[in-house]
Scaffold this motif. Structure first.
Motif, PDB file in Angstrom:
ATOM      1  N   CYS A 183      48.983  11.726  14.905  1.00 38.22           N
ATOM      2  CA  CYS A 183      48.712  12.893  15.754  1.00 38.22           C
ATOM      3  C   CYS A 183      50.014  13.590  16.135  1.00 38.22           C
ATOM      4  O   CYS A 183      50.072  14.826  16.191  1.00 38.22           O
ATOM      5  CB  CYS A 183      47.909  12.488  16.983  1.00 38.22           C
ATOM      6  SG  CYS A 183      46.210  12.011  16.567  1.00 38.22           S
ATOM      7  N   LYS A 184      51.078  12.818  16.365  1.00 39.32           N
ATOM      8  CA  LYS A 184      52.383  13.412  16.667  1.00 39.32           C
ATOM      9  C   LYS A 184      52.925  14.197  15.480  1.00 39.32           C
ATOM     10  O   LYS A 184      53.702  15.142  15.657  1.00 39.32           O
ATOM     11  CB  LYS A 184      53.384  12.330  17.075  1.00 39.32           C
ATOM     12  CG  LYS A 184      53.140  11.758  18.451  1.00 39.32           C
ATOM     13  CD  LYS A 184      54.113  10.646  18.759  1.00 39.32           C
ATOM     14  CE  LYS A 184      53.767   9.963  20.064  1.00 39.32           C
ATOM     15  NZ  LYS A 184      54.597   8.767  20.295  1.00 39.32           N
ATOM     16  N   LEU A 185      52.521  13.808  14.271  1.00 40.85           N
ATOM     17  CA  LEU A 185      52.931  14.546  13.068  1.00 40.85           C
ATOM     18  C   LEU A 185      52.118  15.826  12.887  1.00 40.85           C
ATOM     19  O   LEU A 185      52.390  16.613  11.979  1.00 40.85           O
ATOM     20  CB  LEU A 185      52.763  13.665  11.821  1.00 40.85           C
ATOM     21  CG  LEU A 185      53.759  12.548  11.621  1.00 40.85           C
ATOM     22  CD1 LEU A 185      53.378  11.710  10.402  1.00 40.85           C
ATOM     23  CD2 LEU A 185      55.167  13.100  11.437  1.00 40.85           C
ATOM     24  N   GLY A 186      51.101  16.001  13.730  1.00 38.07           N
ATOM     25  CA  GLY A 186      50.294  17.209  13.638  1.00 38.07           C
ATOM     26  C   GLY A 186      48.949  17.027  12.976  1.00 38.07           C
ATOM     27  O   GLY A 186      48.231  17.997  12.739  1.00 38.07           O
ATOM     28  N   VAL A 187      48.571  15.793  12.665  1.00 40.98           N
ATOM     29  CA  VAL A 187      47.250  15.549  12.091  1.00 40.98           C
ATOM     30  C   VAL A 187      46.227  15.653  13.223  1.00 40.98           C
ATOM     31  O   VAL A 187      46.371  14.988  14.247  1.00 40.98           O
ATOM     32  CB  VAL A 187      47.172  14.151  11.431  1.00 40.98           C
ATOM     33  CG1 VAL A 187      45.785  13.903  10.863  1.00 40.98           C
ATOM     34  CG2 VAL A 187      48.233  14.010  10.350  1.00 40.98           C
ATOM     35  N   PRO A 188      45.210  16.480  13.081  1.00 36.44           N
ATOM     36  CA  PRO A 188      44.202  16.601  14.135  1.00 36.44           C
ATOM     37  C   PRO A 188      43.523  15.253  14.410  1.00 36.44           C
ATOM     38  O   PRO A 188      43.138  14.544  13.473  1.00 36.44           O
ATOM     39  CB  PRO A 188      43.207  17.615  13.578  1.00 36.44           C
ATOM     40  CG  PRO A 188      43.964  18.377  12.548  1.00 36.44           C
ATOM     41  CD  PRO A 188      44.955  17.397  11.968  1.00 36.44           C
ATOM     42  N   ASN A 189      43.369  14.930  15.691  1.00 34.55           N
ATOM     43  CA  ASN A 189      42.812  13.641  16.094  1.00 34.55           C
ATOM     44  C   ASN A 189      41.405  13.416  15.534  1.00 34.55           C
ATOM     45  O   ASN A 189      41.035  12.292  15.206  1.00 34.55           O
ATOM     46  CB  ASN A 189      42.799  13.525  17.625  1.00 34.55           C
ATOM     47  CG  ASN A 189      42.546  12.108  18.079  1.00 34.55           C
ATOM     48  OD1 ASN A 189      43.042  11.161  17.470  1.00 34.55           O
ATOM     49  ND2 ASN A 189      41.780  11.964  19.139  1.00 34.55           N
ATOM     50  N   ASP A 190      40.633  14.496  15.378  1.00 38.67           N
ATOM     51  CA  ASP A 190      39.268  14.330  14.872  1.00 38.67           C
ATOM     52  C   ASP A 190      39.227  14.004  13.373  1.00 38.67           C
ATOM     53  O   ASP A 190      38.173  13.670  12.843  1.00 38.67           O
ATOM     54  CB  ASP A 190      38.423  15.567  15.178  1.00 38.67           C
ATOM     55  CG  ASP A 190      38.941  16.830  14.508  1.00 38.67           C
ATOM     56  OD1 ASP A 190      40.128  16.880  14.135  1.00 38.67           O
ATOM     57  OD2 ASP A 190      38.140  17.777  14.373  1.00 38.67           O
ATOM     58  N   LYS A 191      40.370  14.071  12.705  1.00 38.49           N
ATOM     59  CA  LYS A 191      40.429  13.699  11.291  1.00 38.49           C
ATOM     60  C   LYS A 191      40.894  12.254  11.095  1.00 38.49           C
ATOM     61  O   LYS A 191      40.894  11.745   9.979  1.00 38.49           O
ATOM     62  CB  LYS A 191      41.395  14.624  10.532  1.00 38.49           C
ATOM     63  CG  LYS A 191      40.866  16.021  10.324  1.00 38.49           C
ATOM     64  CD  LYS A 191      41.808  16.778   9.415  1.00 38.49           C
ATOM     65  CE  LYS A 191      41.260  18.145   9.064  1.00 38.49           C
ATOM     66  NZ  LYS A 191      42.107  18.815   8.075  1.00 38.49           N
TER      67      LYS A 191
ATOM     68  N   TYR B 204      49.205  14.813   5.048  1.00 40.52           N
ATOM     69  CA  TYR B 204      48.285  14.292   6.058  1.00 40.52           C
ATOM     70  C   TYR B 204      47.529  15.429   6.733  1.00 40.52           C
ATOM     71  O   TYR B 204      46.332  15.330   6.997  1.00 40.52           O
ATOM     72  CB  TYR B 204      49.025  13.476   7.113  1.00 40.52           C
ATOM     73  CG  TYR B 204      49.328  12.050   6.719  1.00 40.52           C
ATOM     74  CD1 TYR B 204      48.322  11.206   6.265  1.00 40.52           C
ATOM     75  CD2 TYR B 204      50.613  11.540   6.817  1.00 40.52           C
ATOM     76  CE1 TYR B 204      48.587   9.894   5.909  1.00 40.52           C
ATOM     77  CE2 TYR B 204      50.892  10.234   6.462  1.00 40.52           C
ATOM     78  CZ  TYR B 204      49.873   9.415   6.007  1.00 40.52           C
ATOM     79  OH  TYR B 204      50.142   8.118   5.666  1.00 40.52           O
ATOM     80  N   LYS B 205      48.216  16.516   7.039  1.00 43.18           N
ATOM     81  CA  LYS B 205      47.577  17.656   7.708  1.00 43.18           C
ATOM     82  C   LYS B 205      46.492  18.288   6.837  1.00 43.18           C
ATOM     83  O   LYS B 205      45.532  18.857   7.352  1.00 43.18           O
ATOM     84  CB  LYS B 205      48.622  18.714   8.060  1.00 43.18           C
ATOM     85  CG  LYS B 205      49.540  18.328   9.191  1.00 43.18           C
ATOM     86  CD  LYS B 205      50.524  19.457   9.444  1.00 43.18           C
ATOM     87  CE  LYS B 205      51.593  19.065  10.413  1.00 43.18           C
ATOM     88  NZ  LYS B 205      52.571  20.133  10.614  1.00 43.18           N
ATOM     89  N   ARG B 206      46.638  18.192   5.532  1.00 41.81           N
ATOM     90  CA  ARG B 206      45.675  18.813   4.599  1.00 41.81           C
ATOM     91  C   ARG B 206      44.507  17.899   4.268  1.00 41.81           C
ATOM     92  O   ARG B 206      43.533  18.341   3.664  1.00 41.81           O
ATOM     93  CB  ARG B 206      46.401  19.199   3.325  1.00 41.81           C
ATOM     94  CG  ARG B 206      47.449  20.287   3.575  1.00 41.81           C
ATOM     95  CD  ARG B 206      48.122  20.684   2.329  1.00 41.81           C
ATOM     96  NE  ARG B 206      47.082  21.183   1.398  1.00 41.81           N
ATOM     97  CZ  ARG B 206      47.340  21.810   0.296  1.00 41.81           C
ATOM     98  NH1 ARG B 206      48.568  22.031  -0.064  1.00 41.81           N
ATOM     99  NH2 ARG B 206      46.365  22.222  -0.481  1.00 41.81           N
ATOM    100  N   ALA B 207      44.590  16.629   4.671  1.00 40.89           N
ATOM    101  CA  ALA B 207      43.530  15.671   4.340  1.00 40.89           C
ATOM    102  C   ALA B 207      42.249  15.988   5.099  1.00 40.89           C
ATOM    103  O   ALA B 207      42.274  16.487   6.221  1.00 40.89           O
ATOM    104  CB  ALA B 207      43.996  14.256   4.677  1.00 40.89           C
ATOM    105  N   ASP B 208      41.124  15.682   4.483  1.00 43.66           N
ATOM    106  CA  ASP B 208      39.831  15.821   5.156  1.00 43.66           C
ATOM    107  C   ASP B 208      39.649  14.716   6.191  1.00 43.66           C
ATOM    108  O   ASP B 208      39.006  14.921   7.216  1.00 43.66           O
ATOM    109  CB  ASP B 208      38.690  15.751   4.145  1.00 43.66           C
ATOM    110  CG  ASP B 208      38.684  16.959   3.201  1.00 43.66           C
ATOM    111  OD1 ASP B 208      39.040  18.068   3.661  1.00 43.66           O
ATOM    112  OD2 ASP B 208      38.338  16.774   2.023  1.00 43.66           O
TER     113      ASP B 208
END
Length: 168
Positions: free
Chosen positions: A24-32, A6-10
Motif C-alpha cells: 500500500c505504501k508503494l501505491g497499490v490500492p488496498n482493495d487489490k 503492482y499498481k497495474r495488477a488486478d
C-alpha cells in the motif's frame, strides 16, 4: 519496475499484513491486496515434534533454553541476537539452528563474548521441531522478514515466540 507492475495488477496476494502495508505504501490500492497467511499442518508438526532428538551439552543443562532457527545470514539477525543474549542477567541457554555464510563469524562472536558454554550453533536440522518442543521459547531476530514460518510453527506447537518488529 515492481512498483509500477503492482499498481497495474488486478489483484495482489501476499502472506502477511506487513507485506500488505508495504504494498500500500508503494501505491497499490488496498482493495487489490489480499492476505493469505502461510498454512501450517499442526498434525504433522506435532508428529515431528514428538520424535527423539539430542540436544547439545550446555554448561547448565537444567537452565531454560531459547531457540532460534534460520539461515545464518545478516537478514536473520543472529549477530544481534547473540549481543542481546549476552546482556541477559538470567541463567538461560541459547540454541541456534541453521547454517549459512555467517556461521564462522557468529561462532567467533560467541567465543569473543566467552559464551561458548551457553550459546550453541548446530547446523541445519531436517526436523527442528523436536528441538522447538524442548525450548522455553522461540526467538526471531530478523532485520527484515515477510512472515517467518518458524514463528507460525512454534505457535502451532504452543511455544511462545519473541520477535523483532521487522519479523512481520
Amino acid at each position: 519496475l515492481y512498483k509500477n507492475l503492482y499498481k497495474r495488477a488486478d489483484a495482489v496476494i501476499c502472506n502477511s499484513r506487513q507485506i500488505n502495508s508495504e504494498l500500500c505504501k508503494l501505491g497499490v490500492p488496498n482493495d487489490k491486496v489480499t492476505v493469505i497467511p502461510n498454512p501450517v499442518d499442526i498434525d504433522e508438526l506435532t508428529e515431528l515434534a514428538n520424535k527423539q532428538c539430542k540436544l547439545p551439552e550446555f554448561a547448565e543443562n537444567s537452565a531454560s533454553m531459547l531457540i532460534s532457527i534460520g539461515r545464518l545470514t545478516e537478514q536473520k539477525g543472529f549477530d544481534r541476537l547473540i549481543d542481546w543474549f549476552c546482556d541477559l542477567k538470567s541463567n538461560v541457554n541459547l540454541l541456534i539452528v541453521g547454517d549459512g555464510p555467517d556461521e564462522e563469524k557468529l561462532k567467533q562472536q560467541i567465543r569473543t563474548a566467552n559464551k561458548t558454554k551457553s550459546i550453541k550453533i548446530i547446523g541445519f536440522q531436517a526436523n527442528p521441531f523436536s528441538l522447538v518442543k524442548k525450548a522455553s521459547a522461540v526467538v526471531l531476530a530478523s532485520r527484515w522478514e515477510g512472515l517467518p514460518n518458524i514463528g507460525l510453527e512454534a505457535l502451532a506447537l504452543g511455544k511462545p515466540v519473541v520477535a523483532t518488529l521487522e519479523c512481520g
